[in-house]
Design a protein around this motif. Structure first.
Motif, mmCIF file in Angstrom:
data_model
loop_
_atom_site.group_PDB
_atom_site.id
_atom_site.type_symbol
_atom_site.label_atom_id
_atom_site.label_comp_id
_atom_site.label_asym_id
_atom_site.label_seq_id
_atom_site.Cartn_x
_atom_site.Cartn_y
_atom_site.Cartn_z
ATOM 1 N N PHE A 85 0.791 -1.246 0.000
ATOM 2 C CA PHE A 85 0.000 0.000 0.000
ATOM 3 C C PHE A 85 0.820 1.292 0.000
ATOM 4 C CE2 PHE A 85 0.373 -0.396 4.641
ATOM 5 C CZ PHE A 85 0.451 0.921 5.065
ATOM 6 N N PRO A 86 2.045 1.355 0.557
ATOM 7 C CA PRO A 86 2.795 2.614 0.416
ATOM 8 C C PRO A 86 3.402 2.709 -0.992
ATOM 9 C CG PRO A 86 3.557 1.297 2.327
ATOM 10 C CD PRO A 86 2.752 0.393 1.438
ATOM 11 N N ILE A 87 3.285 3.863 -1.604
ATOM 12 C CA ILE A 87 3.864 4.066 -2.937
ATOM 13 C C ILE A 87 5.283 4.596 -2.732
ATOM 14 C CG2 ILE A 87 3.630 5.240 -5.162
ATOM 15 C CD1 ILE A 87 0.615 5.416 -4.648
ATOM 16 N N ALA A 88 6.271 3.826 -3.182
ATOM 17 C CA ALA A 88 7.657 4.135 -2.828
ATOM 18 C C ALA A 88 8.575 3.890 -4.018
ATOM 19 C CB ALA A 88 8.093 3.271 -1.647
ATOM 20 N N GLY A 98 14.827 1.410 4.428
ATOM 21 C CA GLY A 98 13.709 0.560 4.855
ATOM 22 C C GLY A 98 12.530 1.328 5.414
ATOM 23 N N LEU A 99 12.399 2.590 5.009
ATOM 24 C CA LEU A 99 11.327 3.438 5.551
ATOM 25 C C LEU A 99 10.413 3.903 4.409
ATOM 26 C CD1 LEU A 99 13.685 5.444 7.937
ATOM 27 C CD2 LEU A 99 11.879 3.880 8.678
ATOM 28 N N GLN A 100 9.855 2.931 3.684
ATOM 29 C CA GLN A 100 9.086 3.249 2.475
ATOM 30 C C GLN A 100 7.879 4.165 2.709
ATOM 31 O OE1 GLN A 100 9.984 0.139 3.423
ATOM 32 N NE2 GLN A 100 11.398 -0.579 1.849
ATOM 33 N N PRO A 101 7.195 4.121 3.873
ATOM 34 C CA PRO A 101 6.096 5.080 4.053
ATOM 35 C C PRO A 101 6.573 6.536 4.151
ATOM 36 C CG PRO A 101 5.835 3.205 5.522
ATOM 37 C CD PRO A 101 7.231 3.121 4.951
ATOM 38 N N HIS A 102 7.887 6.741 4.055
ATOM 39 C CA HIS A 102 8.440 8.103 4.090
ATOM 40 C C HIS A 102 9.180 8.444 2.807
ATOM 41 C CE1 HIS A 102 7.328 7.775 8.269
ATOM 42 N NE2 HIS A 102 7.919 6.601 8.255
ATOM 43 N N CYS A 103 8.936 7.661 1.748
ATOM 44 C CA CYS A 103 9.577 7.899 0.448
ATOM 45 C C CYS A 103 9.471 9.372 0.049
ATOM 46 C CB CYS A 103 8.925 7.020 -0.628
ATOM 47 S SG CYS A 103 9.503 7.397 -2.298
ATOM 48 N N GLU A 104 10.605 9.909 -0.446
ATOM 49 C CA GLU A 104 10.648 11.339 -0.789
ATOM 50 C C GLU A 104 10.067 11.648 -2.165
ATOM 51 O OE1 GLU A 104 14.659 13.102 0.945
ATOM 52 O OE2 GLU A 104 14.956 11.082 0.161
ATOM 53 N N ASN A 105 9.787 10.619 -2.959
ATOM 54 C CA ASN A 105 9.471 10.878 -4.368
ATOM 55 C C ASN A 105 8.044 10.573 -4.820
ATOM 56 O OD1 ASN A 105 12.029 11.882 -5.045
ATOM 57 N ND2 ASN A 105 12.841 9.801 -5.049
ATOM 58 N N SER A 106 7.198 10.019 -3.956
ATOM 59 C CA SER A 106 5.871 9.615 -4.443
ATOM 60 C C SER A 106 4.778 10.647 -4.165
ATOM 61 C CB SER A 106 5.475 8.255 -3.858
ATOM 62 O OG SER A 106 5.415 8.299 -2.450
ATOM 63 N N ILE A 326 8.066 3.750 22.700
ATOM 64 C CA ILE A 326 6.928 3.705 21.780
ATOM 65 C C ILE A 326 7.375 3.783 20.325
ATOM 66 C CG2 ILE A 326 5.046 4.514 23.259
ATOM 67 C CD1 ILE A 326 5.474 7.293 22.366
ATOM 68 N N ARG A 327 6.624 3.087 19.489
ATOM 69 C CA ARG A 327 6.830 3.157 18.043
ATOM 70 C C ARG A 327 5.488 3.410 17.394
ATOM 71 N NH1 ARG A 327 11.327 0.780 15.343
ATOM 72 N NH2 ARG A 327 10.299 1.552 13.471
ATOM 73 N N PHE A 328 5.455 4.308 16.438
ATOM 74 C CA PHE A 328 4.233 4.606 15.693
ATOM 75 C C PHE A 328 4.541 4.450 14.210
ATOM 76 C CE2 PHE A 328 3.409 7.194 19.447
ATOM 77 C CZ PHE A 328 2.043 7.318 19.544
ATOM 78 N N GLY A 329 3.512 4.302 13.403
ATOM 79 C CA GLY A 329 3.746 4.504 11.971
ATOM 80 C C GLY A 329 2.929 3.631 11.047
ATOM 81 N N GLN A 330 3.046 3.973 9.774
ATOM 82 C CA GLN A 330 2.507 3.126 8.708
ATOM 83 C C GLN A 330 3.521 2.015 8.451
ATOM 84 O OE1 GLN A 330 -0.463 3.564 7.330
ATOM 85 N NE2 GLN A 330 -0.984 5.712 7.650
ATOM 86 N N ALA A 331 3.024 0.877 8.032
ATOM 87 C CA ALA A 331 3.902 -0.289 7.883
ATOM 88 C C ALA A 331 4.803 -0.184 6.652
ATOM 89 C CB ALA A 331 3.052 -1.545 7.784
ATOM 90 N N PRO A 332 6.108 -0.469 6.816
ATOM 91 C CA PRO A 332 7.006 -0.532 5.655
ATOM 92 C C PRO A 332 6.842 -1.893 4.963
ATOM 93 C CG PRO A 332 8.244 -0.912 7.684
ATOM 94 C CD PRO A 332 6.809 -0.692 8.083
ATOM 95 N N VAL A 333 5.745 -2.021 4.217
ATOM 96 C CA VAL A 333 5.338 -3.313 3.654
ATOM 97 C C VAL A 333 6.452 -3.935 2.803
ATOM 98 C CG1 VAL A 333 3.670 -4.432 2.115
ATOM 99 C CG2 VAL A 333 2.914 -2.625 3.675
#
Ligand SMILES: NC(=O)c1ccc[n+]([C@@H]2O[C@H](COP(=O)([O-])OP(=O)(O)OC[C@H]3O[C@@H](n4cnc5c(N)ncnc54)[C@H](O)[C@@H]3O)[C@@H](O)[C@H]2O)c1
Ligand SMILES: [Zn+2]
Ligand SMILES: [Zn+2]
Length: 385
Positions: A85-88, A98-106, A326-333
């Motif tokens: 689901f993350p566009i990376a 390994g942090l695809q939900p934070h990709c700089e280009n999508s 604590i850890r939060f975030g969208q999953a790095p699928v």
């Protein structure tokens, strides 16, 4: 083509929309064979994530490749694939860490480091509002997948759609929660929320060697499913004081790891609602607060439940006193997906036992309604275009 289109809060209908086309060399067009409705979709449906124009919904989908762009060399027409689901992009700083939900280009229009409500958001997500890239989602007959050479994974023919569909989101999400919690074996893991994501976190906790897995949910039929498919212990906050019960089950200490698989739309009392109005808060952090109480001193709280706006009265004192990580975030699928396909192929995990309803795409709006209102013991809806 037909697609489930969000119009305004509470209004998603299946409409005719233009077919997607290849726009960039790394794009692929997929004919969707199965797609699912997620708790995250409800946050748009219910207005917790704003979307002002029509948008094709859906970020959990798989299908058959119909057409590949000129820059894609590792895939071909006819391949059967699942879509993270993350566009990376696969090349930037964040993708290579390994942090695809934070990709700089999508998500060029709304991306930035500050993570504010209306600006500086993370990577694009399929079908997840203009702030997350404005890409059409996969609750549709066809979908365009950007950076497809990096993200798409082929799946073996002998596995059904239902066996692999949840690799797109909820299994890697449940896995992230347990991985972030550093579960290595022998732990007591308390998982708040026994919806689709909670159920997947329960499976992941067992695979990673937890000694005890406790599921918490106010809805009994969801706890019934958790006991049936995942053999976990269960607690219903309407029936017991969950925090006291967890202390009792753990020699007065609390759980080693607590997972928030609920997010902003936690069930609330009238008093909670009044407090939220007074504090100008949207939704609730009830489940998160329960995690902070139920976790042992020095333990970890892993948050995969989604929150979209600021919140006052945050119990920061408890984090300090108890020394909670604590850890939060969208999953790095994309990080986990290959390992997780392996678990399915080796018969180490079964994912399709959480599906309660399979509907034609044409009935998407009924699917949303049923999932939101928890009608007909609804747990997970799969749509067939
Ligand atoms: N981080 C990610 O990458 C990611 C991916 C997918 C979904 N999510 C998020 O995970 C959350 C759960 O998704 P889902 O599909 O399972 O949705 P869901 O809405 O079906 O599940 C939420 C469950 O929490 C229960 N609940 C409500 N209040 C509770 C409380 N106080 N204590 C315990 N349980 C409570 C509900 O009864 C429900 O069964 C959502 O916030 C969704 O946005 C995050
Ligand atoms: Zn999802
Ligand atoms: Zn990237």
């Amino acid at each position: 083509m037909k697609a489930a289109v969000f119009h305004k809060i509470g209004d998603i209908s299946v409409d005719n929309v233009p077919d997607p086309i290849i726009e960039q060399p790394r794009d692929t067009i997929i004919r969707v064979t199965s797609t699912a409705i997620c708790g995250s979709d409800l946050h748009i449906y219910d207005g917790f994530f704003p979307q002002l124009r029509d948008q094709v919904m859906g970020h959990e989908f798989m299908g058959i490749i119909e057409e590949v762009g000129s820059g894609v060399n590792n895939l071909k027409k006819g391949d059967r694939v699942v879509v993270p689901f993350p566009i990376a992009c696969g090349n930037c700083y964040f993708c290579s860490h390994g942090l695809q939900p934070h990709c700089e280009n999508s998500n060029p229009d709304h991306y930035g480091p500050e993570g504010d409500m209306l600006s500086g958001r993370g990577a694009a997500l399929f079908g997840y509002t203009d702030l997350y890239g404005g890409y059409a989602g996969g609750q549709a007959e066809y979908v365009r997948v950007p950076f497809s050479d990096y993200s798409l994974r082929k799946v073996p023919d002998h596995l059904t759609d239902e066996q692999v569909l949840f690799l797109t989101d909820i299994f890697p999400t449940g896995w992230s929660a347990i991985d972030w919690g550093n579960v290595k074996g022998g732990e007591t893991v308390a998982i708040f929320g026994s919806g689709p994501v909670g159920l997947m976190a329960q499976k992941a906790a067992w695979i990673r060697g937890a000694a005890r897995v406790i599921a918490i949910d106010p809805v009994n039929y969801r706890l019934d499913r958790a006991r049936r498919v995942n053999k976990v212990e269960t607690l219903n906050p309407h029936e017991v004081d969950v925090i006291e019960a967890i202390y009792e089950m753990t020699g007065g200490r609390g759980a080693d790891v607590c997972v928030d698989a609920v997010g902003v739309e936690a069930e609330r009392t009238v008093l909670d609602k009044v407090k939220a109005v007074v504090n100008l808060e949207k939704g609730s952090i009830k489940a998160l607060e329960m995690c902070f109480q139920a976790v042992r001193r020095g333990g970890t709280v892993s948050v995969v439940g989604v929150y979209g706006s600021p919140y006052d009265n945050f119990p920061i004192h408890r984090l300090v006193d108890k020394g909670i990580a604590i850890r939060f975030g969208q999953a790095p699928v994309q990080n986990y997906i290959d390992e997780l396909i392996g678990l399915i192929q080796d018969g180490k995990v079964v994912l399709d036992d959480i599906i309660s309803h399979t509907l034609p795409l044409a009935e998407a709006s009924r699917g949303y309604e049923m999932f939101k209102k928890k009608e007909d013991d609804c747990v997970k809806v799969v749509l067939k275009p």
